[in-house]
Design an enzyme around this catalytic site. Structure first.
Site, mmCIF file in Angstrom:
data_model
loop_
_atom_site.group_PDB
_atom_site.id
_atom_site.type_symbol
_atom_site.label_atom_id
_atom_site.label_comp_id
_atom_site.label_asym_id
_atom_site.label_seq_id
_atom_site.Cartn_x
_atom_site.Cartn_y
_atom_site.Cartn_z
ATOM 1 N N LEU A 1 0.818 -1.210 0.000
ATOM 2 C CA LEU A 1 0.000 0.000 0.000
ATOM 3 C C LEU A 1 0.854 1.263 0.000
ATOM 4 O O LEU A 1 0.460 2.291 -0.537
ATOM 5 C CB LEU A 1 -0.918 0.008 1.229
ATOM 6 C CG LEU A 1 -2.011 -1.064 1.273
ATOM 7 C CD1 LEU A 1 -2.705 -1.058 2.627
ATOM 8 C CD2 LEU A 1 -3.017 -0.851 0.153
ATOM 9 N N MET B 1 10.556 4.250 7.673
ATOM 10 C CA MET B 1 10.490 3.248 8.736
ATOM 11 C C MET B 1 10.193 1.851 8.211
ATOM 12 O O MET B 1 10.700 0.867 8.736
ATOM 13 C CB MET B 1 9.403 3.649 9.734
ATOM 14 C CG MET B 1 9.792 4.796 10.633
ATOM 15 S SD MET B 1 10.929 4.258 11.913
ATOM 16 C CE MET B 1 9.846 3.264 12.916
ATOM 17 N N LYS C 1 1.742 -2.965 8.774
ATOM 18 C CA LYS C 1 2.975 -2.185 8.663
ATOM 19 C C LYS C 1 4.123 -2.966 9.269
ATOM 20 O O LYS C 1 4.048 -3.425 10.413
ATOM 21 C CB LYS C 1 2.810 -0.855 9.394
ATOM 22 C CG LYS C 1 4.039 0.052 9.309
ATOM 23 C CD LYS C 1 3.782 1.380 9.995
ATOM 24 C CE LYS C 1 4.985 2.302 9.903
ATOM 25 N NZ LYS C 1 4.732 3.622 10.531
ATOM 26 N N ASP D 1 2.484 12.882 14.613
ATOM 27 C CA ASP D 1 2.771 12.878 13.172
ATOM 28 C C ASP D 1 1.488 13.047 12.371
ATOM 29 O O ASP D 1 1.280 12.366 11.379
ATOM 30 C CB ASP D 1 3.491 11.594 12.779
ATOM 31 C CG ASP D 1 4.192 11.714 11.423
ATOM 32 O OD1 ASP D 1 4.554 12.845 11.034
ATOM 33 O OD2 ASP D 1 4.372 10.686 10.754
#
Length: 334
Positions: free
Chosen positions: A21, A26, A43, A137
């Protein structure tokens, strides 16, 4: 969505991965699906960062903390584990463009839509802060626009309120132009930092341009700390509501509840959102998600011949397993 590459895993935990995606400094975010058909954005930390045990522990710990956030405007964190040395976080998958892509392709949002966006994001921050977390963030790329409204994603660098900023040496920098002055300066960060980021996000959504710009990262960060936000391209009515969020001093910024009330959307906000010009773009993402993910349903009935074959295979496999166990015992016995 991009296809999986040579170095990408095929599965993480209960999730079979179907594509990439997105990715950043990171790690990568994959589209995953478990055996029951539930979709997730998974993730995973980059392999070269997985050797940093402190980073891995923080990655998982903060995800577990983010699971305590319950809000209709926040993507739920489903699970977080370390598997084979590779840490991963699974969050609720939301089909829709992020705010950055939507504004880039669609242009600035109209006034009523900005009000719905601002109110939803303010409520999200209220719930995040109530859980004792600072997101740290908030930016257009971390806001997904769905048919049910905007949702905040990615708690990858979220920290408890008492934690120090992530701009210290060896840690993750803030996103230039969206991090608050106290983040840029490496000072202690509280909920007011998220309010500053919200002001920068709404500036971009309402005007299509960033509040702080510069030729390089250092110039942008200097403007955040010392310069004035560029708000001239925003309608005057919205400008008066957004400007207080961008105050340099944290104590001068309004709280999320005040922002939600100030941007109180018109009646039937859901209808305003669903009738906005964003919906065709959101529909495209939902259609693509349905096309990419295979349907999951009850298993097909098994034929008699297939059943006989599997029965024979199971019996042979059991015999093989026993034989292999005997061989292993003999090897251990010397």
């Amino acid at each position: 969505m991009k296809p999986l590459g040579p170095g990408d895993p095929l599965r993480l935990g209960p999730y079979r991965l179907h594509g990439v995606l997105g990715e950043g400094g990171m790690g990568k975010v994959y589209l995953g699906q478990d055996r029951d058909g539930r979709r997730a954005a998974v993730k995973s930390l980059r392999p070269e960062l997985s050797h940093d045990q402190q980073l891995v522990q923080r990655f998982v710990r903060e995800a577990q903390t983010a699971r305590t956030v319950t809000s209709g405007s926040v993507a739920r964190v489903l699970d977080a584990q370390v598997e084979g040395g590779r840490p991963w976080i699974a969050s609720e998958f939301l089909p829709g463009p992020d705010l950055e892509k939507a504004v880039a392709s669609h242009g600035p949002l109209d006034g009523p839509t900005v009000c719905v966006l601002a109110s939803a994001l303010a409520r999200a921050l209220r719930d995040v802060h109530a859980a004792g977390i600072v997101h740290r963030d908030l930016k257009p790329a971390n806001i997904v626009l769905t048919s049910d409204g905007p949702r905040v994603i990615d708690f990858g660098i979220a920290r408890p309120e008492h934690g120090l900023t992530l701009t210290t040496t060896g840690q993750i920098p803030v996103t230039p132009g969206y991090g608050a002055p106290e983040q840029v300066l490496g000072h202690r960060v509280g909920p007011a930092a998220d309010v500053f980021s919200l002001g920068a996000v709404l500036t971009y959504a309402a005007g299509g341009q960033r509040a702080f710009t510069g030729g390089h990262v250092a110039a942008v960060q200097y403007e955040v700390v010392h310069g004035e936000p560029r708000l001239s391209h925003i309608p005057e009515q919205l400008r008066a509501l957004i400007a207080p969020c961008l105050a340099k001093e944290p104590g001068l910024r309004p709280g999320p509840e005040q922002i939600a009330q100030a941007f109180a959307p018109p009646r039937r906000a859901e209808k305003v959102w669903r009738q906005s010009s964003l919906m065709p773009l959101i529909d495209q993402y939902e259609t693509e998600a349905r096309r990419l993910l295979p349907a999951v349903g009850p298993p097909a009935p098994m034929s008699h011949a297939r059943r006989r074959f599997l029965t024979a295979l199971t019996a042979g496999g059991a015999a093989l397993a026993v034989g292999g166990g005997t061989a292993a015992w003999r090897l251990r016995d010397g």
